[in-house]
Design a protein around this motif. Structure first.
Motif, PDB file in Angstrom:
ATOM      1  N   LEU A 388      46.537  32.533  31.292  1.00 30.98           N
ATOM      2  CA  LEU A 388      47.063  32.228  32.162  1.00 30.98           C
ATOM      3  C   LEU A 388      48.091  33.197  33.132  1.00 30.98           C
ATOM      4  O   LEU A 388      48.947  33.313  33.481  1.00 30.98           O
ATOM      5  CB  LEU A 388      47.760  31.643  30.844  1.00 30.98           C
ATOM      6  N   THR A 389      48.256  34.867  32.297  1.00 37.34           N
ATOM      7  CA  THR A 389      48.691  35.086  32.487  1.00 37.34           C
ATOM      8  C   THR A 389      48.632  35.916  34.488  1.00 37.34           C
ATOM      9  O   THR A 389      49.708  35.908  35.126  1.00 37.34           O
ATOM     10  CB  THR A 389      48.899  37.345  31.478  1.00 37.34           C
ATOM     11  N   GLN A 390      47.087  35.781  34.533  1.00 32.48           N
ATOM     12  CA  GLN A 390      47.631  36.163  36.136  1.00 32.48           C
ATOM     13  C   GLN A 390      48.080  35.218  36.539  1.00 32.48           C
ATOM     14  O   GLN A 390      48.329  34.816  38.479  1.00 32.48           O
ATOM     15  CB  GLN A 390      45.763  35.816  35.604  1.00 32.48           C
ATOM     16  N   LEU A 391      47.941  33.549  35.856  1.00 30.27           N
ATOM     17  CA  LEU A 391      48.922  32.077  37.194  1.00 30.27           C
ATOM     18  C   LEU A 391      50.259  33.044  36.941  1.00 30.27           C
ATOM     19  O   LEU A 391      50.984  32.495  37.779  1.00 30.27           O
ATOM     20  CB  LEU A 391      48.758  31.029  36.409  1.00 30.27           C
ATOM     21  N   TYR A 392      50.731  33.120  35.854  1.00 24.53           N
ATOM     22  CA  TYR A 392      51.900  33.516  35.798  1.00 24.53           C
ATOM     23  C   TYR A 392      52.111  34.730  36.518  1.00 24.53           C
ATOM     24  O   TYR A 392      53.450  34.548  37.415  1.00 24.53           O
ATOM     25  CB  TYR A 392      51.929  34.064  34.855  1.00 24.53           C
ATOM     26  N   ALA A 393      51.593  35.881  36.986  1.00 25.38           N
ATOM     27  CA  ALA A 393      51.680  37.028  38.146  1.00 25.38           C
ATOM     28  C   ALA A 393      51.435  36.092  39.819  1.00 25.38           C
ATOM     29  O   ALA A 393      52.616  37.306  40.234  1.00 25.38           O
ATOM     30  CB  ALA A 393      50.973  38.284  37.396  1.00 25.38           C
ATOM     31  N   PHE A 394      50.685  35.682  39.757  1.00 22.16           N
ATOM     32  CA  PHE A 394      50.847  35.241  40.933  1.00 22.16           C
ATOM     33  C   PHE A 394      52.028  34.532  41.186  1.00 22.16           C
ATOM     34  O   PHE A 394      52.392  35.164  42.541  1.00 22.16           O
ATOM     35  CB  PHE A 394      49.657  33.994  41.559  1.00 22.16           C
ATOM     36  N   PRO A 400      46.991  40.543  39.921  1.00 27.06           N
ATOM     37  CA  PRO A 400      45.983  40.626  39.315  1.00 27.06           C
ATOM     38  C   PRO A 400      44.934  42.060  39.647  1.00 27.06           C
ATOM     39  O   PRO A 400      44.153  41.298  40.867  1.00 27.06           O
ATOM     40  CB  PRO A 400      45.505  39.318  38.960  1.00 27.06           C
ATOM     41  N   VAL A 401      44.521  42.769  38.734  1.00 24.80           N
ATOM     42  CA  VAL A 401      43.257  43.496  38.582  1.00 24.80           C
ATOM     43  C   VAL A 401      42.390  42.741  37.597  1.00 24.80           C
ATOM     44  O   VAL A 401      42.901  43.313  36.387  1.00 24.80           O
ATOM     45  CB  VAL A 401      43.412  44.908  38.700  1.00 24.80           C
ATOM     46  N   ALA A 402      41.460  42.250  37.603  1.00 21.78           N
ATOM     47  CA  ALA A 402      40.273  41.298  36.586  1.00 21.78           C
ATOM     48  C   ALA A 402      38.925  41.399  36.775  1.00 21.78           C
ATOM     49  O   ALA A 402      38.606  41.671  37.646  1.00 21.78           O
ATOM     50  CB  ALA A 402      40.917  40.008  36.794  1.00 21.78           C
ATOM     51  N   HIS A 403      38.621  41.056  35.640  1.00 20.89           N
ATOM     52  CA  HIS A 403      37.610  41.339  35.471  1.00 20.89           C
ATOM     53  C   HIS A 403      36.609  39.688  35.574  1.00 20.89           C
ATOM     54  O   HIS A 403      37.431  38.987  35.264  1.00 20.89           O
ATOM     55  CB  HIS A 403      36.872  41.906  33.839  1.00 20.89           C
ATOM     56  N   ALA A 404      35.341  39.613  36.599  1.00 20.61           N
ATOM     57  CA  ALA A 404      34.825  38.131  37.007  1.00 20.61           C
ATOM     58  C   ALA A 404      34.710  37.640  36.071  1.00 20.61           C
ATOM     59  O   ALA A 404      33.531  37.136  36.211  1.00 20.61           O
ATOM     60  CB  ALA A 404      34.068  39.114  37.982  1.00 20.61           C
ATOM     61  N   ASP A 410      37.266  32.517  38.593  1.00 20.84           N
ATOM     62  CA  ASP A 410      38.162  30.985  39.268  1.00 20.84           C
ATOM     63  C   ASP A 410      39.020  30.679  39.690  1.00 20.84           C
ATOM     64  O   ASP A 410      39.816  29.937  41.022  1.00 20.84           O
ATOM     65  CB  ASP A 410      38.127  29.743  38.031  1.00 20.84           C
ATOM     66  N   THR A 411      40.497  31.413  39.480  1.00 22.54           N
ATOM     67  CA  THR A 411      41.498  32.205  40.050  1.00 22.54           C
ATOM     68  C   THR A 411      41.621  32.896  40.855  1.00 22.54           C
ATOM     69  O   THR A 411      42.446  32.471  41.653  1.00 22.54           O
ATOM     70  CB  THR A 411      42.156  31.932  38.538  1.00 22.54           C
ATOM     71  N   VAL A 412      40.892  33.898  40.882  1.00 22.41           N
ATOM     72  CA  VAL A 412      41.699  35.188  41.582  1.00 22.41           C
ATOM     73  C   VAL A 412      40.807  34.970  42.654  1.00 22.41           C
ATOM     74  O   VAL A 412      39.394  35.548  41.843  1.00 22.41           O
ATOM     75  CB  VAL A 412      41.652  36.747  40.665  1.00 22.41           C
ATOM     76  N   VAL A 413      40.932  35.382  43.497  1.00 25.57           N
ATOM     77  CA  VAL A 413      39.871  35.812  44.896  1.00 25.57           C
ATOM     78  C   VAL A 413      39.992  37.172  45.329  1.00 25.57           C
ATOM     79  O   VAL A 413      40.909  38.194  45.410  1.00 25.57           O
ATOM     80  CB  VAL A 413      40.665  35.219  46.496  1.00 25.57           C
ATOM     81  N   ALA A 425      42.935  36.680  50.433  1.00 23.07           N
ATOM     82  CA  ALA A 425      42.831  37.631  49.149  1.00 23.07           C
ATOM     83  C   ALA A 425      44.173  37.459  48.577  1.00 23.07           C
ATOM     84  O   ALA A 425      45.429  36.842  48.720  1.00 23.07           O
ATOM     85  CB  ALA A 425      42.775  38.769  49.261  1.00 23.07           C
ATOM     86  N   THR A 426      43.940  37.008  46.491  1.00 22.43           N
ATOM     87  CA  THR A 426      45.075  37.899  46.042  1.00 22.43           C
ATOM     88  C   THR A 426      45.029  38.202  44.557  1.00 22.43           C
ATOM     89  O   THR A 426      45.810  38.196  44.114  1.00 22.43           O
ATOM     90  CB  THR A 426      44.993  35.862  45.192  1.00 22.43           C
TER      91      THR A 426
END
Ligand code: ADP
Length: 495
Positions: A388-394, A400-404, A410-413, A425-426
């Motif tokens: 959820l935190t990446q959605l708040y961060a957006f 976000p810098v995240a593991h795929a 599904d949410t970070v481009v 890109a997000t």
């Protein structure tokens, strides 16, 4: 449609993680979309104190023989009109500590009874045994704590019962108990087999939910695929592959009433998305000063808001920290979890004051300020059902810098050549779970951070994304429709 939503934690009454956020926001979105939905949860003291307009609506007796009768208390979620039912059973719920653990961090010894009762009452309110006039047509159970509900319905074989949906928010937590709890929970041995809730000679609440529910949902499409194979299935991959036709992924949403930079009461300075640059600069300066970090607008400020454990990939962070610092970055950590990781973040803060800050604890307010003041959110999770935190961060302009994996994929481009060019890109993703891959994605992020125009484009695309609950609520309504009982007077046969 009448839906009973059973959960062991609901924000803002009680929260240890994302399940609470979902249980607070999804029912509200479903109610707004016209579903007649009621929440069911244990009557922990904080929950009993937190709801409004409480009244006792039914006696539930002492069905599990715990020594004190239970009753059902009806109320409203604070500040809303959303109905919630609390199971008042002091012998099980009136004690200090969290929902699963006591104050010293040890699991409550009677968790099987605490959540056995939650499951049992959920089942009771979903069939003709209900002491209430209102009877669920659909029971939506969440995670292992409610996994036995569908087993009770199966075991009792009522003439009429609700359709059942079971949601997996995190398959790593399975509610495994020794088989001696089978009888105290009110079952005989008929369900204790490979096709029932037995798992390696123990009783698994989670497997019960997977086997006996009509449909299974999880919180992203990618995770729905991942858990049908090892290691993501955590031992349940066989059951899930077998039930793949009844398994779907519905992405969680962000509660934009809580996560809104224009209205957020926790922020040093509120800001509209259109004023992102100035708003973030003010919040970053305030955050750096609050945390004792060097006041430097040009230093990329990386943040972590997370449980601190290996599932969240937090053990990879100390390995990349020297590179972050070498590149002039700062790191601010908010979290609790494994003692060794907590100690390692504390030590890093002591070793690099001004560049690293560690707040070991839980603070909703600081989490909001970190989102507003940070530049990048670090999420190297090994597994991430949705996140959820990446959605708040957006929305907060934090990249976000995240593991795929799972919902992160599904949410970070990822900011690749094409996505940067076409403005989609997000964030930044890395594929392989190792410090090298992680570090490379951080280096890419820090590099782009210094290209101001590109960075703003990335922030803009991320903030413009709509991950609100409305879209998920529609998908859940379709799913509920698919399990509605037939009106032929016959018992539906559980799958
Ligand atoms: P999980 O449910 O696996 O913990 P999610 O990303 O789905 O992970 O949800 C975590 C939720 O808990 C988010 O709302 C996040 O902001 C919050 N959170 C986690 N740790 C803390 C903390 N130490 N302080 C405040 N909020 C936290």
């Amino acid at each position: 449609m009448r839906v009973l939503f059973a959960s062991s934690e609901v924000f803002p009454l009680i929260k240890t993680g994302g399940l609470a956020d979902v249980s607070g926001a999804l029912p509200a979105a479903l109610a707004a979309a016209g579903t007649d939905i009621r929440l069911l949860m244990p009557g922990y003291p904080v929950a009993m104190d937190g709801v409004t307009g409480k009244r006792r609506v039914a006696d539930l007796g002492d069905s599990l023989g715990v020594g004190s009768p239970a009753s059902l208390v009806s109320g409203k979620m604070p500040g809303t009109n959303l109905p919630v039912w609390l199971i008042d059973c002091p012998a099980l719920y009136d004690r200090p500590g969290g929902p699963y653990q006591d104050a010293s961090g040890a699991d409550h010894a009677d968790n099987h009874m605490r959540f056995g009762l939650l499951s049992r009452v959920a089942a009771q309110l979903s069939c003709e045994d209900s002491p209430l006039k209102w009877r669920a047509q659909v029971l939506h159970a969440n995670d292992w704590q409610t996994g036995l509900a569908a087993a009770y319905l199966h075991h009792w074989g009522p003439r009429e019962r609700a359709g059942t949906v079971f949601s997996i928010h995190n398959i790593a937590y399975q509610g495994l108990f020794p088989k001696k709890v089978v009888a105290p929970l009110g079952f005989d041995w008929s369900l204790f087999g490979m096709d029932g809730f037995e798992f390696w000679d123990q009783l698994s609440f989670l497997k019960s939910g997977l086997v006996f529910s009509d449909k299974i949902a999880t919180v992203s499409r990618r995770y729905a695929k991942e858990i049908q194979a090892a290691p993501f299935g955590c031992g349940m991959e066989g059951v899930l592959a077998h039930r793949h036709a009844d398994l779907c992924g519905i992405l969680n949403g962000a509660d934009y009433a809580v996560w809104n930079t224009a209205t957020d009461p926790c922020l040093a300075q509120r800001f509209a998305t259109a004023d992102m640059v100035a708003g973030k600069a003010a919040n970053k300066a305030a955050l750096q000063s609050e945390l004792g970090l060097v006041l430097d607008p040009e230093a990329p400020l990386l943040i972590i808001v997370s449980r601190l454990n290996d599932l969240k990939g937090m053990d990879l962070v100390p390995a990349v920290l020297p590179a972050i610092l070498r590149l002039g970055g700062q790191l601010a950590v908010l979290g609790t979890g494994d003692a060794a990781l907590e100690a390692s973040f504390r030590a890093a803060a002591l070793q690099s004051p001004g560049q690293v800050a560690a707040r070991i604890g839980y603070s909703e307010e600081l989490a909001h300020r970190l989102m507003a003041g940070g530049d990048m959110l670090v999420m190297p999770s090994r597994f991430e059902p949705c996140g959820l935190t990446q959605l708040y961060a957006f929305r907060y302009g934090t990249v976000p810098v995240a593991h795929a994996v799972g919902g992160l994929a599904d949410t970070v481009v990822d900011a690749g050549y094409d996505s940067l060019l076409n403005g989609t890109a997000t964030g930044f993703l890395f594929e392989h779970t190792n410090p090298g891959a992680f570090q490379w994605s951080l280096e890419r992020a820090i590099d782009l951070f210094r290209r101001k125009e590109d960075w703003r484009r990335l922030q803009g695309a991320a903030a413009a994304g709509d991950f609100g609950w409305d879209r998920s609520a529609e998908c859940y309504q379709d799913l509920y429709q698919s399990v509605l009982p037939h009106h032929d007077g016959k018992t539906r046969r559980p799958v």
